[in-house]
Design a protein around this motif. Structure first.
Motif, PDB file in Angstrom:
ATOM      1  N   GLY A 137       4.754   6.450   7.120  1.00 53.48           N
ATOM      2  CA  GLY A 137       5.375   7.721   7.423  1.00 53.48           C
ATOM      3  C   GLY A 137       6.768   7.894   6.851  1.00 53.48           C
ATOM      4  N   LEU A 138       7.140   7.064   5.858  1.00 49.86           N
ATOM      5  CA  LEU A 138       8.497   7.113   5.325  1.00 49.86           C
ATOM      6  C   LEU A 138       8.500   7.262   3.805  1.00 49.86           C
ATOM      7  CD1 LEU A 138      10.175   4.205   7.342  1.00 49.86           C
ATOM      8  CD2 LEU A 138      10.221   6.660   7.861  1.00 49.86           C
ATOM      9  N   ALA A 139       9.640   7.720   3.306  1.00 48.20           N
ATOM     10  CA  ALA A 139       9.930   7.695   1.875  1.00 48.20           C
ATOM     11  C   ALA A 139      11.337   7.149   1.694  1.00 48.20           C
ATOM     12  CB  ALA A 139       9.810   9.086   1.268  1.00 48.20           C
ATOM     13  N   TYR A 140      11.526   6.284   0.727  1.00 48.61           N
ATOM     14  CA  TYR A 140      12.852   5.754   0.429  1.00 48.61           C
ATOM     15  C   TYR A 140      12.842   5.267  -1.020  1.00 48.61           C
ATOM     16  CZ  TYR A 140      10.296   1.478   1.711  1.00 48.61           C
ATOM     17  OH  TYR A 140       9.358   0.482   1.814  1.00 48.61           O
ATOM     18  N   ARG A 141      13.999   4.907  -1.541  1.00 50.88           N
ATOM     19  CA  ARG A 141      14.076   4.362  -2.888  1.00 50.88           C
ATOM     20  C   ARG A 141      14.214   2.840  -2.813  1.00 50.88           C
ATOM     21  NH1 ARG A 141      14.466   8.073  -6.949  1.00 50.88           N
ATOM     22  NH2 ARG A 141      15.255  10.157  -6.413  1.00 50.88           N
ATOM     23  N   ASP A 142      13.483   2.156  -3.684  1.00 55.36           N
ATOM     24  CA  ASP A 142      13.587   0.696  -3.719  1.00 55.36           C
ATOM     25  C   ASP A 142      14.810   0.290  -4.546  1.00 55.36           C
ATOM     26  OD1 ASP A 142      12.895   0.952  -6.408  1.00 55.36           O
ATOM     27  OD2 ASP A 142      10.814   0.317  -6.102  1.00 55.36           O
ATOM     28  N   ALA A 143      14.994  -1.005  -4.745  1.00 59.28           N
ATOM     29  CA  ALA A 143      16.180  -1.503  -5.440  1.00 59.28           C
ATOM     30  C   ALA A 143      16.264  -1.004  -6.871  1.00 59.28           C
ATOM     31  CB  ALA A 143      16.189  -3.031  -5.411  1.00 59.28           C
ATOM     32  N   GLY A 145      15.438   1.983  -7.707  1.00 58.95           N
ATOM     33  CA  GLY A 145      15.635   3.428  -7.667  1.00 58.95           C
ATOM     34  C   GLY A 145      14.359   4.234  -7.647  1.00 58.95           C
ATOM     35  N   GLN A 146      13.225   3.571  -7.568  1.00 55.77           N
ATOM     36  CA  GLN A 146      11.953   4.279  -7.537  1.00 55.77           C
ATOM     37  C   GLN A 146      11.623   4.743  -6.115  1.00 55.77           C
ATOM     38  OE1 GLN A 146      10.164   4.958 -10.429  1.00 55.77           O
ATOM     39  NE2 GLN A 146      12.090   4.151 -11.282  1.00 55.77           N
ATOM     40  N   VAL A 147      11.079   5.931  -6.008  1.00 47.09           N
ATOM     41  CA  VAL A 147      10.707   6.458  -4.695  1.00 47.09           C
ATOM     42  C   VAL A 147       9.462   5.745  -4.185  1.00 47.09           C
ATOM     43  CG1 VAL A 147       9.930   8.483  -3.408  1.00 47.09           C
ATOM     44  CG2 VAL A 147      11.716   8.720  -5.131  1.00 47.09           C
ATOM     45  N   VAL A 148       9.561   5.225  -2.974  1.00 48.04           N
ATOM     46  CA  VAL A 148       8.439   4.575  -2.302  1.00 48.04           C
ATOM     47  C   VAL A 148       7.990   5.484  -1.158  1.00 48.04           C
ATOM     48  CG1 VAL A 148       7.685   2.577  -0.952  1.00 48.04           C
ATOM     49  CG2 VAL A 148       9.312   2.285  -2.840  1.00 48.04           C
ATOM     50  N   LYS A 149       6.723   5.860  -1.165  1.00 47.10           N
ATOM     51  CA  LYS A 149       6.152   6.638  -0.072  1.00 47.10           C
ATOM     52  C   LYS A 149       5.080   5.802   0.605  1.00 47.10           C
ATOM     53  CE  LYS A 149       7.023  11.217  -2.089  1.00 47.10           C
ATOM     54  NZ  LYS A 149       6.415  12.492  -2.525  1.00 47.10           N
ATOM     55  N   THR A 150       5.199   5.637   1.896  1.00 47.30           N
ATOM     56  CA  THR A 150       4.308   4.722   2.617  1.00 47.30           C
ATOM     57  C   THR A 150       3.110   5.419   3.245  1.00 47.30           C
ATOM     58  OG1 THR A 150       5.635   4.946   4.637  1.00 47.30           O
ATOM     59  CG2 THR A 150       6.234   3.180   3.111  1.00 47.30           C
ATOM     60  N   GLY A 151       2.944   6.720   2.980  1.00 50.90           N
ATOM     61  CA  GLY A 151       1.801   7.447   3.527  1.00 50.90           C
ATOM     62  C   GLY A 151       2.116   8.103   4.851  1.00 50.90           C
ATOM     63  N   ARG A 152       1.335   9.100   5.198  1.00 47.79           N
ATOM     64  CA  ARG A 152       1.574   9.820   6.445  1.00 47.79           C
ATOM     65  C   ARG A 152       1.157   8.986   7.647  1.00 47.79           C
ATOM     66  NH1 ARG A 152       2.588  15.365   6.537  1.00 47.79           N
ATOM     67  NH2 ARG A 152       2.750  16.308   4.464  1.00 47.79           N
ATOM     68  N   PRO A 153       1.852   9.144   8.759  1.00 49.11           N
ATOM     69  CA  PRO A 153       1.477   8.399   9.962  1.00 49.11           C
ATOM     70  C   PRO A 153       0.198   8.959  10.573  1.00 49.11           C
ATOM     71  CG  PRO A 153       3.209   9.966  10.470  1.00 49.11           C
ATOM     72  CD  PRO A 153       3.014  10.024   8.976  1.00 49.11           C
ATOM     73  N   GLU A 154      -0.385   8.184  11.431  1.00 41.70           N
ATOM     74  CA  GLU A 154      -1.601   8.609  12.129  1.00 41.70           C
ATOM     75  C   GLU A 154      -1.294   9.775  13.069  1.00 41.70           C
ATOM     76  OE1 GLU A 154      -5.061   6.642  15.031  1.00 41.70           O
ATOM     77  OE2 GLU A 154      -3.226   5.538  14.540  1.00 41.70           O
ATOM     78  N   ARG A 155      -2.175  10.769  13.053  1.00 35.26           N
ATOM     79  CA  ARG A 155      -2.036  11.893  13.979  1.00 35.26           C
ATOM     80  C   ARG A 155      -2.830  11.594  15.245  1.00 35.26           C
ATOM     81  NH1 ARG A 155      -2.760  16.205   9.150  1.00 35.26           N
ATOM     82  NH2 ARG A 155      -0.556  16.674   8.793  1.00 35.26           N
ATOM     83  N   LEU A 156      -2.134  11.522  16.362  1.00 38.26           N
ATOM     84  CA  LEU A 156      -2.747  11.138  17.631  1.00 38.26           C
ATOM     85  C   LEU A 156      -2.810  12.331  18.573  1.00 38.26           C
ATOM     86  CD1 LEU A 156      -0.891   7.730  18.120  1.00 38.26           C
ATOM     87  CD2 LEU A 156      -3.207   8.104  17.246  1.00 38.26           C
ATOM     88  N   PRO A 157      -3.661  12.285  19.596  1.00 43.01           N
ATOM     89  CA  PRO A 157      -3.699  13.369  20.585  1.00 43.01           C
ATOM     90  C   PRO A 157      -2.328  13.563  21.234  1.00 43.01           C
ATOM     91  CG  PRO A 157      -5.588  11.907  20.846  1.00 43.01           C
ATOM     92  CD  PRO A 157      -4.675  11.238  19.858  1.00 43.01           C
ATOM     93  N   LEU A 158      -2.003  14.803  21.583  1.00 43.04           N
ATOM     94  CA  LEU A 158      -0.696  15.074  22.177  1.00 43.04           C
ATOM     95  C   LEU A 158      -0.500  14.327  23.494  1.00 43.04           C
ATOM     96  CD1 LEU A 158       0.212  18.836  21.641  1.00 43.04           C
ATOM     97  CD2 LEU A 158       0.735  16.850  20.241  1.00 43.04           C
ATOM     98  N   ASP A 159      -1.572  14.060  24.209  1.00 44.11           N
ATOM     99  CA  ASP A 159      -1.451  13.339  25.479  1.00 44.11           C
ATOM    100  C   ASP A 159      -0.961  11.900  25.290  1.00 44.11           C
ATOM    101  OD1 ASP A 159      -2.513  15.624  26.552  1.00 44.11           O
ATOM    102  OD2 ASP A 159      -4.217  14.659  27.538  1.00 44.11           O
ATOM    103  N   THR A 160      -0.998  11.401  24.049  1.00 46.73           N
ATOM    104  CA  THR A 160      -0.599  10.013  23.798  1.00 46.73           C
ATOM    105  C   THR A 160       0.847   9.762  24.193  1.00 46.73           C
ATOM    106  OG1 THR A 160      -2.141   9.954  21.924  1.00 46.73           O
ATOM    107  CG2 THR A 160      -0.486   8.186  22.049  1.00 46.73           C
TER     108      THR A 160
END
Length: 436
Positions: A137-143, A145-160
């Motif tokens: 669920g994150l994006a950042y730059r590595d050493a 300078g390349q953008v690293v995207k780790t993918g979207r987090p899991e979507r859980l029921p709102l009751d969670t």
């Protein structure tokens, strides 16, 4: 007391408290091996002080930011000042803007951009002691300078997760629906949370109402993109589900409490309004006003925006609302893409007609919001004659809103979109590696 591994500094602003409270609600139930503290910083000066204090006692300090797209430029300037005065912390940006424009967010100075829903991402960040490497669920730059995207987090029921925080005593309107099946081309909600509804269950909402009553809170309000869609999975309202929700909340908040539904901070779609629906609101709720999303007085523009209703549904909704004794607030957007003078005249005529019925017009200027299909559209252009007509309605008390300020925001958003074209177009980006 043992020093913590991690200090979370919340850049706590009035405009974004709801999102932080939801994160805290998830955090307070989470079991983790990381020793952490949470502090609230309500000013830039307080943020600097809390960073310095945190770094003196903890291994890592994370500063959590959340903001909407119109605020991004001003907060980036604030961030620059804070980082210069108190280096060493990791600054994490979340919310709809960071989700829609993660690279732009990183280049504005944030070290990490949180993409999508934040609850599970924050919990994993805490488990990792604040190290973002590999956390979903994150994006950042590595050493390099390349953008690293780790993918979207899991979507859980709102009751969670809890909808507010008991541990930190932070309460707010309760989110009962996330996502929206109505994919309006100007709106960020369906494109951040998906074009489908996820509803908090009646039982879970009731738990929240009970907790509020036990703590002496009297009013319960709801966050939802379209109030009468509660309990539905398609474009039709589910009045049985709505009544079950309202009846349970009215009982839960107690005889001295009040339930508000279809008023700020939510609205009702015009085609969902019926005598039966309005009488449900009157039966269980305290509000004598409702917000109706009209957006335009032109059927052509409504169709282009994929609103899913026409002008006649708006007129009918206001007539029914006034007939049933409600004060109706009608959202309208001026300067939408493709709008010509005929469309503007139609919107002004509708505004005047509804004002004569007793409605108030909540005026907006179109903003090309990141993450929406109209992200690359031109900013709302409201001509002088329209401004004069809108001002006249405002002076009569028939219109309100920050539409003039939104014109300025729209220009800045359009400039940012031009600087960061969508994938497939050439662009040159500055590099700011992830802070150590």
């Amino acid at each position: 007391m043992t020093n913590p591994d991690l200090v979370l500094v919340l850049r706590y602003r009035k405009a974004v408290t709801y999102g932080f409270h939801v994160l805290l609600g998830a955090l307070e139930e989470h079991e983790t091996a990381t020793a952490y503290e949470v502090v609230f910083a309500e000013t830039p000066e307080a943020t600097i002080s809390e960073i310095e204090a945190g770094l003196s006692r903890a291994k890592r300090v994370l500063v959590l930011w959340s903001f909407y797209s119109p605020d991004a430029e001003a907060l980036a300037a604030e961030l620059t000042t804070i980082k210069a005065a108190a280096p060493g912390a990791l600054h994490v940006a979340g919310g709809v803007h960071a989700t829609a424009e993660p690279v732009q967010t990183l280049d504005a100075g944030w070290d990490v951009a949180a993409i999508g829903e934040g609850e599970t991402t924050l919990l994993k960040l805490v488990d990792a002691g604040g190290d973002p490497t590999g956390v979903t669920g994150l994006a950042y730059r590595d050493a390099a300078g390349q953008v690293v995207k780790t993918g979207r987090p899991e979507r859980l029921p709102l009751d969670t997760f809890r909808g507010f925080s008991l541990r930190w005593h932070r309460f707010n309107a309760l989110e009962i629906t996330r996502g929206c099946a109505f994919s309006c081309r100007f709106c960020q909600t369906p494109f951040m949370f998906s074009a489908r509804f996820r509803h908090r269950s009646v039982e879970n909402v009731r738990w929240h109402a009970d907790q509020m009553r036990e703590r002496g809170l009297r009013d319960i309000r709801f966050i939802t993109p379209t109030a009468l869609s509660y309990g539905s999975q398609d474009e039709s309202p589910n009045l049985d589900a709505v009544e079950e929700l309202l009846a349970s909340c009215k009982e839960g908040i107690g005889p001295n409490g009040r339930v508000f539904f279809g008023s700020f901070p939510s609205e009702i779609r015009p085609e969902h309004i019926s005598v039966e629906a309005l009488r449900l609101v009157k039966k269980y709720c305290a509000n004598n006003n409702i917000i109706v999303g009209a957006q335009s007085g032109s059927d052509r523009i409504l169709d282009a925006a994929k609103r899913g209703h026409g002008v006649e549904e708006v007129k009918r909704a206001v007539h029914l609302g006034v007939q049933e004794g409600f004060r109706i607030n009608v959202d309208m957007i001026f300067g939408m893409p493709g709008e010509d003078q005929t469309d503007v005249d139609a919107s002004l005529a509708l505004a005047r007609e509804l004002a004569e019925l007793g409605a108030r017009i909540h005026a907006h200027t179109f903003m090309p919001l990141p993450g929406t299909p109209w992200r690359d559209a031109q900013p709302g252009d409201v001509d002088p004659d329209t401004i004069t007509a809108v001002d006249r309605l405002s002076q009569q008390g028939a219109l309100y809103g920050h539409w003039q300020r939104q014109r300025e925001h729209a220009v800045r958003l359009a400039a940012a979109a031009e600087a960061y074209p969508r994938p497939g177009r050439s662009r040159t980006l500055p590099i700011h590696p992830l802070s150590e």
